[in-house]
Scaffold this motif. Sequence first.
Motif, PDB file in Angstrom:
ATOM      1  N   UNK A   1       0.713  -1.214  -0.025  1.00 62.50           N
ATOM      2  CA  UNK A   1      -0.002   0.183  -0.092  1.00 62.50           C
ATOM      3  C   UNK A   1       0.752   1.231  -0.155  1.00 62.50           C
ATOM      4  N   UNK A   2       1.951   1.421   0.720  1.00 67.40           N
ATOM      5  CA  UNK A   2       2.810   2.361   0.954  1.00 67.40           C
ATOM      6  C   UNK A   2       3.514   2.941  -0.357  1.00 67.40           C
ATOM      7  N   UNK A   3       3.855   2.030  -0.950  1.00 64.24           N
ATOM      8  CA  UNK A   3       4.626   2.511  -2.380  1.00 64.24           C
ATOM      9  C   UNK A   3       3.709   3.497  -3.038  1.00 64.24           C
ATOM     10  N   UNK A   4       2.347   3.157  -3.210  1.00 65.77           N
ATOM     11  CA  UNK A   4       1.453   3.840  -3.746  1.00 65.77           C
ATOM     12  C   UNK A   4       1.080   5.565  -3.196  1.00 65.77           C
ATOM     13  N   UNK A   5       1.419   5.334  -1.875  1.00 64.77           N
ATOM     14  CA  UNK A   5       0.988   6.430  -1.339  1.00 64.77           C
ATOM     15  C   UNK A   5       2.129   7.297  -1.264  1.00 64.77           C
ATOM     16  N   UNK A   6       3.451   6.945  -0.995  1.00 67.03           N
ATOM     17  CA  UNK A   6       4.745   7.695  -0.936  1.00 67.03           C
ATOM     18  C   UNK A   6       5.425   7.042  -1.875  1.00 67.03           C
ATOM     19  N   UNK A   7       6.364   7.952  -2.454  1.00 65.52           N
ATOM     20  CA  UNK A   7       7.354   7.402  -3.698  1.00 65.52           C
ATOM     21  C   UNK A   7       8.171   6.346  -3.370  1.00 65.52           C
ATOM     22  N   UNK A   8       8.751   6.381  -2.231  1.00 67.79           N
ATOM     23  CA  UNK A   8       9.769   5.352  -1.630  1.00 67.79           C
ATOM     24  C   UNK A   8      10.874   5.041  -2.474  1.00 67.79           C
ATOM     25  N   UNK A   9      11.180   6.164  -3.202  1.00 72.41           N
ATOM     26  CA  UNK A   9      12.365   5.857  -4.257  1.00 72.41           C
ATOM     27  C   UNK A   9      13.880   6.117  -3.794  1.00 72.41           C
ATOM     28  N   UNK A  10      14.060   6.210  -2.730  1.00 69.77           N
ATOM     29  CA  UNK A  10      15.540   6.695  -2.292  1.00 69.77           C
ATOM     30  C   UNK A  10      16.181   5.331  -2.236  1.00 69.77           C
TER      31      UNK A  10
ATOM     32  N   UNK B   1      12.516  -5.090 -13.725  1.00 70.36           N
ATOM     33  CA  UNK B   1      11.625  -4.860 -12.709  1.00 70.36           C
ATOM     34  C   UNK B   1      12.290  -4.109 -11.540  1.00 70.36           C
ATOM     35  N   UNK B   2      11.401  -3.424 -10.933  1.00 67.41           N
ATOM     36  CA  UNK B   2      11.788  -2.354  -9.702  1.00 67.41           C
ATOM     37  C   UNK B   2      11.827  -3.167  -8.361  1.00 67.41           C
ATOM     38  N   UNK B   3      12.927  -2.960  -7.758  1.00 70.55           N
ATOM     39  CA  UNK B   3      13.184  -3.578  -6.501  1.00 70.55           C
ATOM     40  C   UNK B   3      13.370  -2.617  -5.501  1.00 70.55           C
ATOM     41  N   UNK B   4      12.731  -2.549  -4.428  1.00 68.49           N
ATOM     42  CA  UNK B   4      12.915  -1.933  -3.356  1.00 68.49           C
ATOM     43  C   UNK B   4      13.558  -2.515  -2.187  1.00 68.49           C
ATOM     44  N   UNK B   5      15.018  -1.891  -1.921  1.00 75.52           N
ATOM     45  CA  UNK B   5      15.868  -2.475  -1.066  1.00 75.52           C
ATOM     46  C   UNK B   5      15.592  -2.091   0.475  1.00 75.52           C
ATOM     47  N   UNK B   6      14.953  -1.002   0.433  1.00 70.17           N
ATOM     48  CA  UNK B   6      14.372  -0.597   1.848  1.00 70.17           C
ATOM     49  C   UNK B   6      13.308   0.232   2.126  1.00 70.17           C
ATOM     50  N   UNK B   7      12.650   0.375   3.112  1.00 75.15           N
ATOM     51  CA  UNK B   7      11.147   1.065   2.936  1.00 75.15           C
ATOM     52  C   UNK B   7      11.173   2.267   4.240  1.00 75.15           C
TER      53      UNK B   7
END
Length: 318
Positions: A258-267, A293-299
Amino acid sequence: MKDPLYNVPQSKKVRVIIDTDAYAEGDDQFAIVHALLTPKFDVVGIVAEQFGTGTFPNSMEKSYEEIKKVLRLMDLEDKIPVFRGEEQALVDEKTAGNSEGARFMVEEALKQDDRPLFILNMGAITNLASAYLMNSEIADKLLAVWVGGGAYPVGHMDFNSGNDLNAVNVVLSSTIELWQIPLSAYTMMEVSFHELFERVKPCGEVGNYLVENLMRVNESECSLNLDFLPFSKNLSKAGKTMLIRSGEGWSLGDNPAVGVLISPQAKDAEERRAQKMNADGSYGEYVSEKRTIKVYHSINSRVILEDMFAKIRYHFGN
């Protein structure tokens, strides 16, 4: 539920399908509630996901019943469609299932609607893989967010990928736009139980249930003997009190979907070439030169958790 506090610009509104193994643990329920309270989302349906046939041979059905329970507590049972997904993992990487949930995903993806479609996969990714195998034309008509997989670059088998490795490789090998949130990121969603008792439990029937249900799951999981795990063999009795669960808190690991659609979380997100997943959960050969693919290494857990707490309090607090 109350009217939203603010209007989301039309250009930012999205359709959302939630795919969840809701009965597997105690965190999916928090993510479901969070998504349904988010003004940006038009949740067009929720699909029940299987989580293995060991402890619960009817795991998908248990997930289905749990979703319906959460909706009843939110007074939304007749307002959000719920679908049964595949009853078990895919038999291979070529054979689709035939569940109503997978068929719904195909139908929604092919629908004429200018708003983007996001499928939030909070568990095994069986239903999306089945939908893709049913009709590959959906690939460029949706964006999939998946909570699962081990940390890059090596990887290892986590609960979600282990419940359907074939499905993981179907999606990784497809052309579906995929945002992956692996274990290294989703375990950053730590909350203390005292915090949940203070900020969620007082918020109506749904707040009370979210916390009481998590306490039930915590009691069950903390009683497990995990000596069979390779990394627990050399731990002292004292050290084992901090193994996976501390007894004082939990990781709400599905909320980042849910969070990655509320906040960009791009750092700390990276666009990288997709790799197939090996039988042990490690990342193996590259799918192709072009498949990324896009991978989020941290949140950033703070913004996601505070957003959820505020929305629950606004809608269900005294």
